[in-house]
Design an enzyme around this catalytic site. Structure first.
Site, PDB file in Angstrom:
ATOM      1  N   CYS A  81       0.840  -1.196   0.000  1.00 41.97           N
ATOM      2  CA  CYS A  81       0.000   0.000   0.000  1.00 41.97           C
ATOM      3  C   CYS A  81       0.879   1.251   0.000  1.00 41.97           C
ATOM      4  O   CYS A  81       1.541   1.548  -0.984  1.00 41.97           O
ATOM      5  CB  CYS A  81      -0.977  -0.040   1.169  1.00 41.97           C
ATOM      6  SG  CYS A  81      -2.345   1.130   0.988  1.00 41.97           S
ATOM      7  N   HIS A 176      -3.567  -5.148   0.605  1.00 40.87           N
ATOM      8  CA  HIS A 176      -2.980  -5.602   1.872  1.00 40.87           C
ATOM      9  C   HIS A 176      -2.963  -7.134   1.948  1.00 40.87           C
ATOM     10  O   HIS A 176      -3.953  -7.747   2.342  1.00 40.87           O
ATOM     11  CB  HIS A 176      -3.767  -5.036   3.055  1.00 40.87           C
ATOM     12  CG  HIS A 176      -3.544  -3.582   3.273  1.00 40.87           C
ATOM     13  ND1 HIS A 176      -2.545  -3.096   4.090  1.00 40.87           N
ATOM     14  CD2 HIS A 176      -4.176  -2.495   2.747  1.00 40.87           C
ATOM     15  CE1 HIS A 176      -2.575  -1.773   4.075  1.00 40.87           C
ATOM     16  NE2 HIS A 176      -3.559  -1.378   3.268  1.00 40.87           N
ATOM     17  N   GLU A 178      -1.493  -8.901   4.112  1.00 38.78           N
ATOM     18  CA  GLU A 178      -1.378  -9.355   5.501  1.00 38.78           C
ATOM     19  C   GLU A 178      -2.722  -9.602   6.166  1.00 38.78           C
ATOM     20  O   GLU A 178      -2.782 -10.315   7.176  1.00 38.78           O
ATOM     21  CB  GLU A 178      -0.565  -8.347   6.329  1.00 38.78           C
ATOM     22  CG  GLU A 178      -1.253  -7.026   6.608  1.00 38.78           C
ATOM     23  CD  GLU A 178      -1.050  -5.983   5.530  1.00 38.78           C
ATOM     24  OE1 GLU A 178      -1.078  -4.785   5.856  1.00 38.78           O
ATOM     25  OE2 GLU A 178      -0.881  -6.354   4.348  1.00 38.78           O
ATOM     26  N   SER A 230       0.212 -14.696  37.704  1.00 40.45           N
ATOM     27  CA  SER A 230      -1.227 -14.433  37.744  1.00 40.45           C
ATOM     28  C   SER A 230      -2.066 -15.650  37.378  1.00 40.45           C
ATOM     29  O   SER A 230      -3.261 -15.679  37.646  1.00 40.45           O
ATOM     30  CB  SER A 230      -1.560 -13.297  36.772  1.00 40.45           C
ATOM     31  OG  SER A 230      -1.363 -13.713  35.428  1.00 40.45           O
ATOM     32  N   GLY A 231      -1.447 -16.640  36.740  1.00 39.27           N
ATOM     33  CA  GLY A 231      -2.209 -17.767  36.220  1.00 39.27           C
ATOM     34  C   GLY A 231      -2.566 -17.583  34.767  1.00 39.27           C
ATOM     35  O   GLY A 231      -3.050 -18.504  34.114  1.00 39.27           O
ATOM     36  N   GLY A 232      -2.313 -16.370  34.229  1.00 38.90           N
ATOM     37  CA  GLY A 232      -2.536 -16.110  32.816  1.00 38.90           C
ATOM     38  C   GLY A 232      -1.457 -16.744  31.962  1.00 38.90           C
ATOM     39  O   GLY A 232      -0.428 -17.206  32.466  1.00 38.90           O
ATOM     40  N   VAL A 233      -1.667 -16.745  30.655  1.00 38.24           N
ATOM     41  CA  VAL A 233      -0.751 -17.424  29.738  1.00 38.24           C
ATOM     42  C   VAL A 233       0.644 -16.808  29.783  1.00 38.24           C
ATOM     43  O   VAL A 233       1.649 -17.513  29.921  1.00 38.24           O
ATOM     44  CB  VAL A 233      -1.303 -17.385  28.296  1.00 38.24           C
ATOM     45  CG1 VAL A 233      -0.294 -17.985  27.325  1.00 38.24           C
ATOM     46  CG2 VAL A 233      -2.624 -18.127  28.212  1.00 38.24           C
ATOM     47  N   ASP A 234       0.730 -15.486  29.671  1.00 36.80           N
ATOM     48  CA  ASP A 234       2.034 -14.842  29.538  1.00 36.80           C
ATOM     49  C   ASP A 234       2.909 -15.031  30.772  1.00 36.80           C
ATOM     50  O   ASP A 234       4.074 -15.421  30.660  1.00 36.80           O
ATOM     51  CB  ASP A 234       1.855 -13.348  29.241  1.00 36.80           C
ATOM     52  CG  ASP A 234       1.088 -13.098  27.957  1.00 36.80           C
ATOM     53  OD1 ASP A 234       1.079 -14.006  27.099  1.00 36.80           O
ATOM     54  OD2 ASP A 234       0.493 -12.018  27.808  1.00 36.80           O
ATOM     55  N   SER A 235       2.355 -14.768  31.956  1.00 38.29           N
ATOM     56  CA  SER A 235       3.172 -14.913  33.168  1.00 38.29           C
ATOM     57  C   SER A 235       3.510 -16.376  33.430  1.00 38.29           C
ATOM     58  O   SER A 235       4.594 -16.695  33.929  1.00 38.29           O
ATOM     59  CB  SER A 235       2.475 -14.299  34.385  1.00 38.29           C
ATOM     60  OG  SER A 235       1.345 -15.041  34.769  1.00 38.29           O
ATOM     61  N   SER A 236       2.599 -17.289  33.066  1.00 39.42           N
ATOM     62  CA  SER A 236       2.854 -18.716  33.287  1.00 39.42           C
ATOM     63  C   SER A 236       3.990 -19.219  32.404  1.00 39.42           C
ATOM     64  O   SER A 236       4.882 -19.947  32.860  1.00 39.42           O
ATOM     65  CB  SER A 236       1.582 -19.528  33.020  1.00 39.42           C
ATOM     66  OG  SER A 236       0.562 -19.210  33.937  1.00 39.42           O
TER      67      SER A 236
END
Length: 539
Positions: A81, A176, A178, A230-236
């Site tokens: 573009c 685009h 993508e 926290s139990g979330g994906v990223d911190s785990s």
């Protein structure tokens, strides 16, 4: 050393999608602002360069140009573009304002045989012309090709919708590739990256573990690290990766604010303290959090209180760990890009995790972010490779304030208890209900989704507690109990979302179980609002 693709961002809202498509081809790439220095481009040493789109006008804004080093490197370049337009202008072509702008779906005709589009088409016309279904979003258009370029694609209102200089490996497309609306876009980007740039497809999460572990060990040495789990994906995933690297030098602090999902605390402790044998400090601060939320009804105020209390609890615990020199966070690549924290002169701000914002400075700790180069899907893939259970890694997103923003109005312990049980029933039913051919025939799912659970077919699902009572009948008695709303959405980017068309039989089972098993609830409703106009979360 991995082959690299450099993506220069001119301000497009979908630049991250370009990077995701490149990573999906197992090639490493990074996004950087378009105004990086020539020295930076040379030192980055990319195998190819992609120029993003932009909301700007090529002939009005003369500052938005690619560094000269891009054209001096001798590597392939793909302009998308605006990226095609600045390529044209910088190499001697011409761009003009168009009175017939294109926004949305379009059909593009391919011209000739180019290495980029060879064999890629959605359909052919009766005359044998290859056609592509694409997504356009532009006002300006290229009106004269630079020397050495040939026409690659066109539409009735955009005679030069694609251009190619095969000798130098320069390609420009006005559409685009993508975005998912361009049906063959993924193939185009893979063709450019793998074949034209001749990169090695060696960006694989299982292999990335060894590199990441070595990097963490080099950074940390024999010093100790603390992490808010926290139990979330990223911190785990961050915790599992850091523990793989330095073992007992890591201490995880898990704060239970009383607003977690059912049995979440037990699951986290079983996984990290039990299975991975990590050091985890479990703090039950529910009384403190719920006490400060008494009488508070404003959603933003609730968020601020929960965030403030978390910082206080975490800070108090961190000070006990006097040997800790590092604070680890689960920052991922979209956080870095959105905050301007890429590895350039613009890397001035780091978007902190919502729970620990400001803590590195307050505690005098150095910051460790082992996931900062990864997208969410790569983080999940890494988590599985590290041995985390898929049901943890592929969980739906959960807000930092937890159930505090899924209870409308004032947060009370009784409300949280009712909500977490209703939510658990909803999630359990979604997990065990499999999409059928009848569901596909009814238009509820695609044919290739038959056999998957409805949990996997939704992007986010949860229950919301409504602090209103309705009249009901249970047995021979009259009830006057609370209402819960069920919410399930499908989305690719969480910027927009459709409500999930779940089977009536599934919704019926959820309603029956919630009303029969959760005393205090007597009515269940289903939210059929899209985003926009509604947001995914209610608060």
């Amino acid at each position: 050393m991995h082959d690299k693709i450099l993506i220069l961002d001119f301000g497009s809202q979908v630049t991250q999608l370009i990077a995701r498509r490149v990573r999906e081809a197992h090639v490493y790439c990074e996004i950087h602002p378009n105004d990086v220095t020539d020295e930076f481009v040379r030192e980055f040493a990319p195998k190819g360069v992609i120029l993003s789109g932009s909301h700007a006008s090529t002939y009005e804004d003369h500052q938005l140009r690619a560094p000269q080093a891009v054209w001096d490197l001798g590597v392939p370049v793909l302009g998308i573009c605006y990226g095609m337009q600045t390529m044209a202008v910088q190499l001697g072509g011409k761009v003009e304002w168009s009175d017939s702008r294109e926004f949305g779906y379009a059909e593009v005709r391919a011209h000739g045989h180019t290495n980029l589009l060879k064999g890629i088409e959605d359909f052919a016309t009766d005359e044998g012309h290859g056609m592509l279904k694409v997504w356009m979003s532009h006002g300006d258009k290229v009106t004269a090709l630079p020397a050495g370029f040939k026409l690659m694609a066109s539409t009735p209102s955009c005679p030069i919708a694609g251009m190619a200089d095969e000798a130098r490996g320069y390609y420009g497309v006005q559409f685009h590739p993508e975005v998912t609306h361009t049906s063959k876009g993924r193939e185009m980007i893979e063709r450019f990256v793998l074949e034209i740039c001749a990169t090695k497809a060696d960006w694989v999460m299982r292999d990335h573990i060894a590199e990441a572990v070595e990097k963490i060990r080099e950074q940390v040495g024999d010093e100790e690290v603390i992490l808010g789990l926290s139990g979330g994906v990223d911190s785990s995933v961050a915790a599992a990766l850091i523990h793989r690297a330095i073992g007992d030098q890591l201490t995880c602090v898990f704060v239970d604010h009383g607003l977690l999902r059912l049995d979440e605390g037990k699951m986290v402790m079983d996984m990290f303290a039990g299975r991975l044998h990590a050091k985890v400090v479990h703090i039950d601060a529910s009384e403190q959090f719920l006490g400060h939320l008494t009488g508070v009804t404003d959603p933003e105020q609730k968020r601020k209180i929960i965030g403030r209390e978390f910082v206080e609890v975490f800070q108090a615990e961190a000070k006990k760990l006097s040997n800790a020199k590092w604070l680890a966070q689960g920052t991922i690549y979209p956080d870095v890009v959105e905050s301007g924290g890429t590895k350039t002169k613009k890397a001035t701000t780091i978007k902190s995790h919502h729970n620990v914002g400001g803590l590195p400075e307050t505690l005098g700790l150095k910051l460790l972010e082992p996931l900062r180069d990864l997208f969410k899907d790569e983080v999940r893939e890494l988590g599985v490779a590290l041995g985390l259970p898929p049901e943890m890694v592929y969980r739906h997103p959960f807000p930092g304030p937890g159930l505090g923003v899924r209870i409308l109005g004032e947060v009370k312990r009784d409300y949280a208890d009712l909500l977490r049980r209703a939510d658990a029933i909803f999630i359990e039913e979604l997990r065990k209900t499999i999409a059928t051919e009848q569901d596909a025939a009814a238009g509820l799912c695609e044919a290739n989704q038959v056999g998957k659970s409805w949990y996997d077919l939704t992007s986010q699902a949860f229950a919301v507690f409504l602090p209103v009572k309705s009249v009901g009948v249970m047995g021979d008695g009259r009830t006057y109990d609370y209402v819960v709303a069920l919410r399930a959405v499908q989305t690719t980017d969480f910027m927009t979302a459709h409500w999930a068309h779940l089977p009536y039989s599934l919704l019926g089972r959820c309603s029956n179980r919630i009303i029969n098993e959760v005393r205090g609830l007597n009515r269940v409703v289903y939210d059929v609002s899209g985003k926009p106009p509604a947001t995914i979360e209610w608060e």
